[in-house]
Design a protein around this motif. Structure first.
Motif, PDB file in Angstrom:
ATOM      1  N   ILE A 294       0.826  -1.209   0.000  1.00  0.00           N
ATOM      2  CA  ILE A 294       0.000   0.000   0.000  1.00  0.00           C
ATOM      3  C   ILE A 294       0.861   1.260   0.000  1.00  0.00           C
ATOM      4  CG2 ILE A 294      -1.672   1.349   1.334  1.00  0.00           C
ATOM      5  CD1 ILE A 294      -2.864  -1.285   2.318  1.00  0.00           C
ATOM      6  N   LEU A 298       1.289   3.579  -3.402  1.00  0.00           N
ATOM      7  CA  LEU A 298       0.722   4.932  -3.477  1.00  0.00           C
ATOM      8  C   LEU A 298       1.774   6.009  -3.240  1.00  0.00           C
ATOM      9  CD1 LEU A 298      -2.602   4.412  -1.470  1.00  0.00           C
ATOM     10  CD2 LEU A 298      -2.297   4.434  -3.946  1.00  0.00           C
ATOM     11  N   LEU A 302      -3.420   7.017   2.186  1.00  0.00           N
ATOM     12  CA  LEU A 302      -4.635   6.902   1.377  1.00  0.00           C
ATOM     13  C   LEU A 302      -5.374   8.230   1.253  1.00  0.00           C
ATOM     14  CD1 LEU A 302      -5.926   3.469   2.729  1.00  0.00           C
ATOM     15  CD2 LEU A 302      -5.137   3.959   0.401  1.00  0.00           C
TER      16      LEU A 302
END
Length: 318
Positions: A294, A298, A302
């Motif tokens: 994750i 990215l 988030l």
């Protein structure tokens, strides 16, 4: 205006939880998750005051989490303190510890600051392990923590504890939000981006960073109090470096620059941890792999990613 809107959102969150109680949708698992989310969400939110706003990456934030838990537990075991008084005293003791450690650490920057905070945390952890007569050593604080009811709140009941924990989280989030919106918050961001310019304008780098350090430590102490209420004890792992690492992971997951990012990261981290622990005994390995995918995929949290994407789309519209 900002305070009113934040308070309205906070009340809405609490109302949702209360409605779940009356509609019968709240389960024991949800209550348990709510307590842990409030505890670790508050810990991550407090740490992000240092990382996101002041640019100070502390590897020793768990020291204040552990200090809050042990202070509250020891005070309650004397039988002479009410729960609210013990909470305020525990937070005050944690603030004093943060003031002493911060006065020595905030003069340094970047990697030296990070490792000195880690050194103080490990010192506290070693003290907890060696002072067996007071802390119980590696067995933790023995005998449980008394939770006498106050103002109709019985924290021995899990549903009351969940509501109380969420109230502490929401009230703390509103307070931290107002701090970041104040001139003090603006000064912290200036110190983070360009400390030389801030000093040239007359801002005391030491005083502002120390104040942020103490505020962050105090809220981490409150998170430690919630954890001690949840497990009815206090354990050396609360002040171990892995607890600081988990809080940093939560911030990396949710995002540094968006205020609610640490809360989103805490929720995702806890859900992933619960799910992976249920399906494999090698939960640490798989959780680490998922988190790496994750974060490296990215290259930001988030909410940071979503906010930048939304802002880019809004900017491209005529």
């Amino acid at each position: 205006m900002g305070f009113g809107r934040d308070s309205a959102i906070a009340l809405a969150v609490l109302l949702v939880f209360i409605l779940l109680e009356f509609t019968g949708l709240r389960s024991a698992g949800l209550v348990d998750f709510a307590i842990r989310f409030a505890t670790f969400g508050l810990l991550a939110l407090s740490l992000n005051l240092l990382i996101g706003s002041a640019g100070l990456v502390s590897f020793g934030h768990a020291a204040y989490f552990g200090m809050g838990a042990y202070s509250f537990g020891l005070l309650m075991q004397t039988g002479a303190w009410s729960v609210p008084a013990a909470i305020m005293a525990a937070v005050a003791m944690t603030a004093l510890l943060a003031l002493i450690i911060g006065a020595l650490c905030v003069r340094l920057s970047e990697i030296y600051f990070a490792f000195l905070t880690l050194a103080f945390q490990m010192l506290l952890h070693s003290l907890i392990l060696s002072w067996i007569g007071l802390t119980g050593g590696d067995q933790g604080l023995m005998g449980g923590i008394p939770k006498p009811p106050f103002l109709g709140v019985d924290l021995a009941r899990q549903d009351h504890l969940a509501a109380f924990s969420l109230f502490c989280l929401v009230a703390s989030a509103v307070a931290l939000r107002q701090i970041l919106r104040s001139p003090f918050g603006a000064a912290l961001r200036m110190l983070r981006d360009n400390p030389d310019r801030a000093a040239f304008l007359g801002l005391s780098v030491f005083r502002y960073r120390l104040a942020a350090f103490v505020i962050a430590g105090s809220f981490a102490g409150l998170a430690g109090v919630l954890m001690s209420l949840y497990v009815s004890g206090a354990f050396p792992s609360f002040a171990f470096w892995t607890t600081s690492g988990e809080a940093i992971f939560m911030i990396m997951l949710g995002g540094v620059s968006v205020f609610l990012g640490p809360l989103v990261g805490a929720a995702i981290f806890l859900m992933l941890n619960d799910w992976i622990t249920a399906v494999t005994e090698h939960h640490g390995l798989f959780l680490g792999i998922i988190l790496l995918i994750i974060v490296l995929g990215l290259r930001k949290g988030l909410l940071d990613f979503a906010f930048e994407h939304w802002r880019a789309r809004k900017g491209s519209q005529p």
